[in-house]
Enzyme design. Structure first.
Site, mmCIF file in Angstrom:
data_model
loop_
_atom_site.group_PDB
_atom_site.id
_atom_site.type_symbol
_atom_site.label_atom_id
_atom_site.label_comp_id
_atom_site.label_asym_id
_atom_site.label_seq_id
_atom_site.Cartn_x
_atom_site.Cartn_y
_atom_site.Cartn_z
ATOM 1 N N SER A 141 0.877 -1.161 0.000
ATOM 2 C CA SER A 141 0.000 0.000 0.000
ATOM 3 C C SER A 141 0.917 1.214 0.000
ATOM 4 C CB SER A 141 -0.881 0.010 1.242
ATOM 5 O OG SER A 141 -1.471 1.270 1.384
ATOM 6 N N ARG A 142 0.837 2.018 -1.043
ATOM 7 C CA ARG A 142 1.760 3.158 -1.133
ATOM 8 C C ARG A 142 1.405 4.263 -0.146
ATOM 9 N NH1 ARG A 142 1.466 2.240 -7.263
ATOM 10 N NH2 ARG A 142 2.781 0.402 -7.304
ATOM 11 N N VAL A 143 0.208 4.168 0.453
ATOM 12 C CA VAL A 143 -0.170 5.159 1.452
ATOM 13 C C VAL A 143 0.438 4.757 2.802
ATOM 14 C CG1 VAL A 143 -2.126 6.127 2.699
ATOM 15 C CG2 VAL A 143 -2.222 5.908 0.231
#
Lengths: 510, 132
Positions: A373-375
């Site tokens: 998850s790039r967040v």
């Protein structure tokens, strides 16, 4: 009686008495849901056109001598030579809260036999995505209720997280679990009457699926009481490719309404592989040049313009959000296919589901190495961030070391400990379908892992122990869980209450 | 070049040969074109003829309109419409009047791809649509 006459009188008064001007054409060829129309010299790109018998279509190919139109309805009554008229309108669908709990088709018409849709607002299906200025970064979590996802691959409101995997690996289940969890959180939040509570409304778009599968999904959502917060847009496999192509855009327009009105929404596209196939079919019939795997050249744009419409808006623009969970089906676990790589590059991360794990009974079959998850932890509450930080690394190390586990007697103590802990985490993350876990309970379980409460339990009995712990936390450990829920933090007092509850639970286990 | 686009290219050339100095179709020239096409094999001439027909229809429609009314032919009315249209379009438009009783009252005018309508039947159908 008088109300009927009043209604007719009102309609007559509202009717324009001006002469109308329409641009017309005639069908020259008709095949596979696509009509080639001669005339329509003033038609706009993506404009709705009207065929006889109230059948609608969209002008997709504007050529020198003819117009290629996809037909959005029954084509059997149409024939060569029939007149086609422009409408001057872009394709629009009804939007608003009146759609919640309803099942509609790709153009927003109800298909659930529950009467007309209670909505007088409509949005065009094709809209420009929000630009840079109205956006803000993703910070607020969107809890899926799935421990493996919320702890290792957290999703935030406004994020686009791809769910990818082979057939029958539990992709739809993750999406449905997330929807059910939103409904549970919404109900709980509404019961408390908290004015700051922000419910998440859901849109589920079924593209090219079997009607039986869609019916099963609806049944699950109804049984779990989630349907009140869900809009279902269905373009099943039996529907024409034009409707399958349009359904995600229609669903997105419905989700955008919530976002633009300061609310939070979640949209699931199930699935975009079938969407790309439907678009390929239309493009080939329209004789557009084909490229790799016979997909047209703009297949990337097809998905990028759709997924870019999911965003988190800033306070000046209402603070709403639209989170997207697109689904992609891979063939033999190959993530390097054309459509999978396209969508991976567009989204802000992916949850990769492995067939091998699924067959081993590890469900949800989330592959730790390939999921991201790039967040990241920006989309986790503080308490959860504190306890879940190391889990992904521990599990990834376990998967790497698992190959050596057969030489157990030759392993050093540290490796053995890692394998031991990893095996326990795998068991703890196993979760049955349609059974999301609240974030405070997840936090408590994760805290228990970090504080070695499971270490003395045999691996084969972990699943049973986790169930018993969850049950305990819902009842005796409620006070600590409530504190986590309200404050979102793990303060010293809360930790003490949690420790005492877990020690009491541990005693019941021995 | 595909067979379809080749036929279209030839049809466009034949269309140019069929027009007079004013850009209108000349019956004599059209007959000559058809006569020439007849000499070719059907498999070759048919696609060209189809495209030629479509192009010719579009050309004729651009300077010749149809005025439909529920009443019998009225030359004065046709002339008024024709003059107004020619003025608006900037080129001479010939109108043919046709009787269309289902219109009930009013008119329907077709020029090229455009249809202008102000008839009682269209108002009734609009009312019907708004009530359903």
């Amino acid at each position: 009686m008088s109300s009927i006459t009043d209604l007719i009188r009102k309609e007559i008064e509202n009717l324009s008495t001006d002469a109308t001007r329409t641009n017309v054409g005639t069908i020259s060829t008709l095949a596979d849901g696509v009509a080639r129309v001669e005339g329509l010299s003033k038609v706009m790109y993506n404009e709705m056109v009207e065929f006889p018998n109230n059948v609608l279509g969209i002008a997709l190919n504007l050529e020198e001598d003819s117009v290629g139109c996809v037909i959005l309805g029954e084509t059997s009554a149409l024939k060569e030579g029939d007149e086609v008229r422009t409408t001057g309108k872009l394709l629009s669908v009804p939007v608003g809260k009146g759609l919640l709990g309803r099942v509609v088709d790709a153009v927003g018409r109800p298909i659930d036999e529950k009467g007309p849709i209670d909505s007088d607002i409509s949005f065009p299906v094709e809209r420009i995505a929000p630009g840079i200025i109205p956006r803000k970064s993703v910070t607020q979590p969107l809890q899926t209720g799935i421990m493996a996802v919320d702890s290792m691959i957290p999703i935030g409101r406004g994020q686009r997280e791809l769910i990818i995997g082979d057939r029958s690996t539990g992709k739809t289940t993750i999406a449905i679990d997330t929807i059910i969890n939103q409904a549970k959180i919404n109900k709980k939040g509404e019961e408390t009457g908290d004015p700051d509570f922000r419910p998440v409304y859901c849109v589920y778009v079924a593209i090219g699926q079997k009607n039986s599968n869609v019916a099963r999904t609806i049944k699950v959502l109804e049984e779990t009481g989630a349907m009140d917060y869900v809009i279902i847009v269905s373009a099943p496999a039996a529907d024409n490719p034009a409707n399958q192509y349009l359904a995600p855009y229609a669903g997105c327009a419905m989700g955008e309404w919530f976002m633009e009105n300061g609310m939070d929404a979640l949209i699931v596209y199930d699935d975009l592989s079938k969407h790309a196939v439907a678009y390929r079919q239309i493009s080939l019939i329209l004789k557009r040049p084909s490229g790799r795997e016979a997909y047209p050249g703009d297949v990337f744009y097809l998905h990028s313009r759709l997924l870019e419409r999911s965003a988190r808006l800033n306070e000046d623009n209402g603070n709403g959000s639209l989170t997207a969970l697109p689904i992609i089906e891979t063939q033999m676990g190959d993530v390097s296919g054309y459509i999978p790589t396209n969508v991976i590059s567009i989204t802000d991360g992916q949850i990769f589901l492995e067939t091998d794990l699924f067959n081993k009974g590890i469900r949800p079959a989330v592959s730790v190495g390939l999921s991201v998850s790039r967040v990241g932890s920006a989309a986790q509450i503080k308490a959860y961030k504190k306890v879940a930080g190391k889990v992904k690394l521990e599990l990834a190390q376990f998967r790497e070391l698992a190959a050596f586990s057969q030489f157990e007697s030759d392993l050093d103590a540290a490796t053995k400990a890692r394998l031991d802990r990893g095996a326990r985490i795998v068991e703890i993350f196993k979760q049955t379908a349609f059974n999301p876990v609240p974030v405070e309970v997840q936090t408590a379980v994760m805290w228990a892992i970090q504080n070695d409460f499971f270490d003395s339990i045999e691996v084969s009995k972990i699943a049973e122990a986790v169930d018993s712990l969850k049950e305990y936390l819902y009842t005796q450990g409620k006070e600590a869980c409530d504190e986590i829920h309200t404050s979102g933090k793990l303060e010293d007092g809360t930790v003490e209450k949690l420790r005492s509850a877990l020690e009491n639970w541990k005693r019941t286990q021995s | 070049m595909s067979k379809d686009s080749k036929a279209l290219k030839i049809a466009k050339g034949l269309l140019l040969l069929s027009l007079n100095e004013e850009g209108k179709a000349d019956q004599k020239r059209v007959e000559e074109v058809i006569l020439e096409l007849k000499k070719e094999a059907v498999s070759k001439s048919l696609p060209i003829l189809r495209d030629y027909f479509a192009l010719m229809k579009r050309t004729i429609n651009s300077y010749q309109g149809v005025l439909e009314t529920s009443t019998d032919e009225n030359k004065t009315l046709t002339k008024i419409f024709s003059d107004k249209l020619s003025e608006a379009k900037g080129s001479k438009i010939d109108l043919i009047q046709e009787k269309n009783e289902p219109l009930i009252a009013g008119f329907k005018l077709r020029v090229g791809d455009d249809v202008y309508e102000d008839s009682l039947s269209s108002r009734i159908s609009r009312l019907k649509k708004s009530l359903t």
